[in-house]
Design an enzyme around this catalytic site. Structure first.
Site, PDB file in Angstrom:
ATOM      1  N   ASN A  51      -7.114  15.855   6.128  1.00 21.72           N
ATOM      2  CA  ASN A  51      -7.871  15.955   4.815  1.00 21.72           C
ATOM      3  C   ASN A  51      -9.070  17.296   5.051  1.00 21.72           C
ATOM      4  OD1 ASN A  51      -9.385  13.977   6.433  1.00 21.72           O
ATOM      5  ND2 ASN A  51     -10.659  13.457   4.330  1.00 21.72           N
ATOM      6  N   GLU A  53     -12.018  18.527   2.839  1.00 19.36           N
ATOM      7  CA  GLU A  53     -12.785  18.456   1.540  1.00 19.36           C
ATOM      8  C   GLU A  53     -13.519  19.698   1.112  1.00 19.36           C
ATOM      9  OE1 GLU A  53     -14.017  13.858   2.303  1.00 19.36           O
ATOM     10  OE2 GLU A  53     -15.592  15.350   2.504  1.00 19.36           O
ATOM     11  N   CYS A  62      -5.713  16.482   0.334  1.00 15.65           N
ATOM     12  CA  CYS A  62      -5.247  15.273   1.171  1.00 15.65           C
ATOM     13  C   CYS A  62      -4.537  15.542   2.334  1.00 15.65           C
ATOM     14  CB  CYS A  62      -4.471  14.259   0.303  1.00 15.65           C
ATOM     15  SG  CYS A  62      -5.435  13.631  -1.295  1.00 15.65           S
ATOM     16  N   GLU A  64      -1.879  14.283   3.455  1.00 18.19           N
ATOM     17  CA  GLU A  64      -0.599  14.215   3.425  1.00 18.19           C
ATOM     18  C   GLU A  64       0.091  15.428   2.652  1.00 18.19           C
ATOM     19  OE1 GLU A  64      -2.078  10.150   2.468  1.00 18.19           O
ATOM     20  OE2 GLU A  64      -2.755  12.167   2.300  1.00 18.19           O
ATOM     21  N   CYS A  95      -2.288   8.408  -1.947  1.00 13.57           N
ATOM     22  CA  CYS A  95      -2.999   8.501  -3.192  1.00 13.57           C
ATOM     23  C   CYS A  95      -1.854   8.775  -4.304  1.00 13.57           C
ATOM     24  CB  CYS A  95      -4.042   9.612  -3.529  1.00 13.57           C
ATOM     25  SG  CYS A  95      -3.503  11.111  -3.592  1.00 13.57           S
ATOM     26  N   CYS A  98      -0.278  12.518  -3.734  1.00  3.77           N
ATOM     27  CA  CYS A  98       0.442  12.622  -2.394  1.00  3.77           C
ATOM     28  C   CYS A  98       1.721  11.891  -2.522  1.00  3.77           C
ATOM     29  CB  CYS A  98      -0.351  12.068  -1.290  1.00  3.77           C
ATOM     30  SG  CYS A  98      -1.636  13.089  -1.107  1.00  3.77           S
TER      31      CYS A  98
END
Length: 140
Positions: A51, A53, A62, A64, A95, A98
């Site tokens: 990830n 941010e 993310c 993924e 999520c 993803c």
């Protein structure tokens, strides 16, 4: 898209290990929640992501999706498995966004979630039943 792939124990370990290793590189200064992901192409090659941010939270990537981006940049168009590693008591599954991105490249893939203490296995179909796909776009 075919039947669900069965990963060998060795492939599963490689995938989880790759996700665990890349997790160390996560850039998570806001949530402090580091996530590592790895995806496997149908040729067995593994691509990783963590990830990333951003102060503008909506710009956060993310793990993924970073891994999928690596795979696509390398020419992969079919993914058969994904692993997600995070430090949490409950499974940190991909999520919704993803899940949709993963389904674009392998709706029948195996998804492994590992927290260092326990491992969970899902099919992407279990996590995202009735995913939106190119078939809806064709109007058929």
């Amino acid at each position: 898209m075919g039947g669900e792939m069965t990963l060998s124990p060795q492939q599963e370990e490689q995938l989880v290990r790759a996700a665990r290793e890349v997790r160390r590189n996560a850039y998570a200064p806001y949530s402090h929640f580091q996530v590592g992901a790895a995806v496997m192409g149908e040729d067995g090659r593994i691509y990783t992501g963590c990830n990333v941010e951003n102060a503008v939270y909506g710009a956060t990537l993310c793990a993924e999706r970073v891994a999928v981006g690596q795979a696509v940049a390398a020419g992969q168009r079919r993914l058969v498995a994904a692993a997600v590693v995070a430090d949490s008591r409950t499974p940190t599954t991909p999520c919704g966004t993803c899940r949709q991105v993963l389904s674009e490249f392998g709706g029948d893939m195996v998804v492994i979630v590992d927290n260092g203490q326990r491992r969970w296995r899902f099919t992407l179909g279990q996590l995202l039943p009735e995913a939106f796909s190119k078939e809806q776009l064709s109007g058929k």
